[in-house]
Every structure is written in structure tokens, then in C-alpha cells.
Design an enzyme around this catalytic site. Structure first.
Site, PDB file in Angstrom:
ATOM      1  N   ASP A 108       4.742  -0.131   4.463  1.00  0.00           N
ATOM      2  CA  ASP A 108       3.533  -0.209   3.655  1.00  0.00           C
ATOM      3  C   ASP A 108       3.448   1.098   2.897  1.00  0.00           C
ATOM      4  O   ASP A 108       4.437   1.822   2.806  1.00  0.00           O
ATOM      5  CB  ASP A 108       2.299  -0.449   4.550  1.00  0.00           C
ATOM      6  CG  ASP A 108       1.233  -1.237   3.813  1.00  0.00           C
ATOM      7  OD1 ASP A 108       0.687  -0.705   2.826  1.00  0.00           O
ATOM      8  OD2 ASP A 108       0.955  -2.381   4.198  1.00  0.00           O
TER       9      ASP A 108
ATOM     10  N   ASP B 103      -2.513  -8.712   6.340  1.00  0.00           N
ATOM     11  CA  ASP B 103      -1.636  -7.819   5.599  1.00  0.00           C
ATOM     12  C   ASP B 103      -0.603  -7.234   6.547  1.00  0.00           C
ATOM     13  O   ASP B 103      -0.842  -6.228   7.209  1.00  0.00           O
ATOM     14  CB  ASP B 103      -2.455  -6.707   4.934  1.00  0.00           C
ATOM     15  CG  ASP B 103      -1.685  -6.036   3.807  1.00  0.00           C
ATOM     16  OD1 ASP B 103      -0.502  -6.360   3.621  1.00  0.00           O
ATOM     17  OD2 ASP B 103      -2.279  -5.193   3.104  1.00  0.00           O
ATOM     18  N   GLY B 104       0.523  -7.912   6.626  1.00  0.00           N
ATOM     19  CA  GLY B 104       1.572  -7.492   7.560  1.00  0.00           C
ATOM     20  C   GLY B 104       2.873  -7.157   6.850  1.00  0.00           C
ATOM     21  O   GLY B 104       3.774  -6.587   7.439  1.00  0.00           O
ATOM     22  N   LYS B 105       2.969  -7.549   5.577  1.00  0.00           N
ATOM     23  CA  LYS B 105       4.180  -7.277   4.774  1.00  0.00           C
ATOM     24  C   LYS B 105       5.435  -7.606   5.575  1.00  0.00           C
ATOM     25  O   LYS B 105       6.405  -6.860   5.587  1.00  0.00           O
ATOM     26  CB  LYS B 105       4.185  -5.829   4.274  1.00  0.00           C
ATOM     27  CG  LYS B 105       2.971  -5.540   3.365  1.00  0.00           C
ATOM     28  CD  LYS B 105       3.018  -4.204   2.678  1.00  0.00           C
ATOM     29  CE  LYS B 105       1.897  -4.020   1.672  1.00  0.00           C
ATOM     30  NZ  LYS B 105       0.522  -4.155   2.200  1.00  0.00           N
ATOM     31  N   ARG B 106       5.402  -8.762   6.235  1.00  0.00           N
ATOM     32  CA  ARG B 106       6.520  -9.185   7.054  1.00  0.00           C
ATOM     33  C   ARG B 106       7.630  -9.802   6.209  1.00  0.00           C
ATOM     34  O   ARG B 106       7.383 -10.267   5.104  1.00  0.00           O
ATOM     35  CB  ARG B 106       6.050 -10.230   8.080  1.00  0.00           C
ATOM     36  CG  ARG B 106       4.998  -9.746   9.073  1.00  0.00           C
ATOM     37  CD  ARG B 106       5.549  -8.677   9.980  1.00  0.00           C
ATOM     38  NE  ARG B 106       4.755  -8.504  11.199  1.00  0.00           N
ATOM     39  CZ  ARG B 106       3.788  -7.613  11.366  1.00  0.00           C
ATOM     40  NH1 ARG B 106       3.462  -6.799  10.386  1.00  0.00           N
ATOM     41  NH2 ARG B 106       3.144  -7.528  12.507  1.00  0.00           N
TER      42      ARG B 106
END
Lengths: 304, 304
Positions: A108, B103-106
Site C-alpha cells: 500500500d 481495502d486489502g490490495k490483494r
């Protein structure tokens, strides 16, 4: 941890004479029968099964390989109960002397990246999850990597930045080239920049790279371009990469890389050659045999 | 969930007359005094504080905004206890009628990406974490997005793919251009391709994009290039983006985007103008006032 991550990894590689990384990717449908909870089982029951499965694998491979790589996604798939199992699996690996690469592909920006770095990086009591290292994604740019690098410095931890992944579609972004440099080459240059000023006694730094076994030419190129970086090589075995494909990832001393295998080792009891020999009830023996087999296949890296 | 994600989001926007997304980014040092456990508190104590903080924010904003965005990293920073808090926060948001963007941006490849999609996508009982939607990273290429798209179809869930992020260094990869197309444009084209064949009654599909408020020109360009995609716009408020900067992200009906603010709303009690007015003990009133203020600032999007 007073010894830097790359030196700890190197010591483990030399002590075990192995460059194998065992990927801990528990999947419900592939668990040995004895560990599958019955019909109607809760996620907590499955999490207990995952934990037993992974800790038993750790017991089998602890003296055979330098490092294990728990795959966060499969634990996250079981919700909070799965995360507790993941935490205990990491602890168990350390208790058995293994290093850990948590495969979470996190990242992030700014203080959020700091939170991830603080959460995961640092074995023992240093971080709440206590992993020696973590995989991270570079899409957000170099500034998103800085907090991880800073935490590596503070806690003698490591990261592996996705550079060239093993999947067929990875090239969509990674191979895009402008002004003579592809995206993956740009990321690799950043990795080398970070690690070159942080080299341990082994000659490598704590910022490593993920480069798939399925792209042997790029692996050779990246070995040369990142002389200070450890390379985590996925895609061996089930994904099609062989020993010859990964050789180029190593130095002549057999260092600078670890090769991951997940399914081929942890679900070895499902491979025909082992299913017949051991039977599912002795799945741990199949894990041991598959690990020995992979170590043998890769022994050539030490004699390049 | 029989209504597709984009239609549910649109309905909530129209019902609340708000395009504000409240980012739930709990941080220890910024929690109101009354929620900070004493010295020597365990991570479980902090997790309880995070949960109370986030559920009280949800109670305040439930009728004011369409959607909240819990930031996984801050919960992960508290280990398994934090993950339990995250789970309950998501549930509480749904109980109050809010949609959620986790919101984990996995991301990962193949069956590992499937595991993430199964873990997070699908409100109610559909998935173990129960989020309506999830942010995902595209570095691994289009094939890594397929499992998320498939799960959106199955469970009427949504994803927001990182396209052009709000941080200064994001351009390192995202702006790289070859053959007349930048990396972020390539990702945007993929997002539009996915969503254009999945449009709901609102005219938008379930595959959205993250585009930072800090790049208003690119926001306008991407609005045009992704007519079928909802855009999640971070970087408003604390990161410097203003109402004029985000206008270009919306259609003339005020749809097609939500604007996230985290610190400016949830820690409004620390902003001088609210600290004096409400005092830290009434931090919930500061949250309410800051939410109303942002809604007012953004009301112009409905009358473009």
C-alpha cells in the site's frame, strides 16, 4: 535477531545443503483424509485441520530445508480462525529452526505500507505475526517499498518483491518496455539498489526478488542484474519448471536463490508414484520422500 | 444478494445523496483517549478499541454515506485479534445498511487468487469475510484478475483494481508508456473490458478502478476511457485532493465514483476546527460534522 536475514538464510542453506522452500498452501480438498473434518464442519474445524497439516509438514521438513513459505490466501480463506492458524504455523516453523517467507503479496502507500511492514516483518517478538520475511507487490512504486526496507533494517527482516512472476499473463504489465527497459527490469534495478547497500557477510542484502522458474532466460538475466539480491523462484514442479530451468538463478557457490515447491511436496500423497508406495495414511512419509527428491534434483546447484 | 454490486452502490448513493466513502483506518496513536487501552495493553485490548471505534463511526455515518472502506493493514497490524475485529466491523457495517469496500490490495495467481476472491467477496453468508467488494492489485496481469471477476459474477460482488494510485511514486510503473499506451491505461482498458459486458441497470459494471484524486487530469481521462467502471477516488482531504479535483471522476448525474476520506473524517476530533468545537470526548460529533462537511463539498457532483 542480530544476524541479517540474508545471512540467516545463507546459514540455513549451508547447514541443510538445500535450496528448497516448501510452500505451505493448505487446500481443503487436498488434505489427507485423516485431517479432513466431517461434513458440515465449521471454518474453525478446517482451520484446526490446516494447522495440524502444516505443523506436521514442518516437523518432517525442518532438518531438510532452510525455509517454508506459508501462503496467506489459503488461511485468509478460513476467516479469522484461519488467521489464528497461520500465526501458530509461523511460530511452529520458528520453533523448529526454520525461516519463514510469508507469501502475502502485500503493499500500500505511506503509513498503510508501514502498517503492513510492522505487522509481518520480524521474527520472534519483533512483530505480531513474526515472519522473517514477506512477499510484496511493486505496482504502487518505489516509495511504497521504502517502509518495508526500513523495517528490514530495524528488525533484520527480509522482503521479496514481485519482479517477474511465473504465470502466463504476468507479461501484460511486467514485460512492457519503454526506453529500452521493461517494467520488471525497472523493479529489479530498484531491488538491487536497495540490497547492494545492505549486503551481509554472505554478499546478499535483505531485499530479494520473486522470479518464476517458468522464465529461465529472464532468470539468468535477473541473476546478473541483481547480484545482491536473493531470488525466490516459484513455478518449480507442478507449474512446469525443472532443475535446469532454475540453475541460472544461483551463484557458482549454490547461493542467492531458493526454489519453492508447494503442491508437489505437501500433497505428495496424491502423486501416483507416492500414493502407491506410502498410502494416504502415511502422507508424512510422502512429504519426506518428495522433499528429499527435490533436494536431490537441486543438488546440482552446489556444483555448478 | 440478488442485485449486482454496481446497482446496490448506485441505490445507496441516490438514497444518501452522498458519494463519500468513509475510510476506516484505525491507528493506535490517533484513537480518542477514551478508547485507548492503558499502558501495557495487549493487541487484543487494542483490537477491542479498534472495533468499538469503527462500529461507533459506522453508527454515525450509516445514514450519511453509501459505503465504508476498512483498511485491512491496520487490523492485520494487531495480528489474529485484529482480524477478528475486522470481521465484526464488516458485519456491523452491513447490519447498518452500509456497503463495504475492503481495502486489502490483494492478488496472486491461479488458485491462490481464487482463494482470495472466495475469502473476501460476497456479503452476508456468501464469503467468510463477507465484504461487498475488495481492492486488488494488477501487477500479476489480466489472468490474475479473472478469478475475482468470476466471483463477482457468482456473488454479485465488486472489485476495484488499482489503476492510478494517489502517491507521488506511483508513476514509476504506472506511467511507463510503450506503443502509445501507459501501464495504467492498459489496466484501465482491462477494467472497462470486464465491466462493459456486465453492466447493471445503473449502466456500470462490478469491476471498478482506483484512481487518485491527486491526478485530476488522469481522472478525467480515465472517466472517459472506462465509461462502465465505478471509480474509487482516494487522496481527498488529508492527501491534498479537493472537490474540484474529483469532479471529473463523475458522470453528469453524479454517479460512477465514490470519494474516500479516512483521517479527515475518522480523526476529525484532532482537526483544530473540530477539536475546539466538540472536544475529544465528543469525537463522534466531530465525525458527524466532518462527514456532513465532505458531503456538502461534494454535493456539486450531482449538479454538474
Amino acid at each position: 535477531m542480530s544476524v541479517c536475514f540474508s545471512d540467516r538464510l545463507t546459514q540455513r542453506i549451508l547447514a541443510t545443503k538445500s535450496v528448497t522452500c516448501v510452500g505451505l498452501d493448505p487446500r481443503r480438498q487436498s488434505l489427507p483424509q485423516g485431517l479432513q473434518p466431517g461434513e458440515g464442519a465449521s471454518v474453525a474445524d478446517w482451520a484446526a485441520g490446516f494447522e495440524t497439516f502444516c505443523t506436521e509438514i514442518i516437523d518432517v521438513v525442518a532438518d531438510k530445508v532452510p525455509v517454508v513459505k506459508p501462503q496467506a490466501a489459503f488461511f485468509e480463506q478460513l476467516g479469522p480462525a484461519g488467521m489464528q492458524a497461520l500465526h501458530r504455523v509461523i511460530q511452529h516453523a520458528h520453533n523448529k529452526g526454520l525461516l519463514t517467507i510469508l507469501d502475502g503479496k502485500r503493499n500500500d502507500i505511506g503509513s498503510t505500507a508501514e502498517a503492513y511492514a510492522d505487522a509481518y516483518l520480524g521474527a520472534g517478538e519483533a512483530s505480531v505475526w513474526g515472519s522473517d520475511s514477506l512477499t510484496v507487490s511493486p505496482y504502487l512504486g518505489a516509495d511504497s517499498l521504502d517502509p518495508f526496507v526500513a523495517q528490514c533494517d530495524r528488525r533484520n527482516a527480509g522482503v521479496f518483491v514481485l519482479v517477474k512472476t511465473s504465470n502466463p499473463g504476468g507479461g501484460m504489465l511486467q514485460d512492457r518496455s519503454s526506453e529500452g527497459q521493461s517494467v520488471y527490469q525497472t523493479v529489479a534495478a530498484k531491488v538491487e539498489e536497495f540490497s547492494s547497500t545492505r549486503r551481509g557477510e554472505c554478499g546478499f542484502g535483505p531485499i530479494g526478488a520473486v522470479v518464476g522458474a517458468t522464465y529461465p532466460e529472464q532468470l539468468a538475466e535477473l541473476r546478473e542484474k541483481m547480484p545482491s539480491a536473493y531470488i525466490l523462484i516459484p513455478g518449480f514442479g507442478a507449474q512446469g519448471g525443472g532443475a535446469q530451468d532454475v540453475l541460472a538463478g544461483f551463484t557458482s557457490a549454490g547461493l542467492g536463490a531458493v526454489v519453492n515447491s508447494s503442491r508437489h511436496i505437501i500433497f505428495a500423497h496424491r502423486r501416483p508414484e507416492y500414493a502407491d508406495k506410502f498410502g494416504e495414511a502415511n502422507w508424512q512419509d510422502a512429504v519426506a520422500a518428495a522433499t528429499d527428491e527435490m533436494n536431490q534434483q537441486l543438488a546440482c546447484v552446489f556444483g555448478q
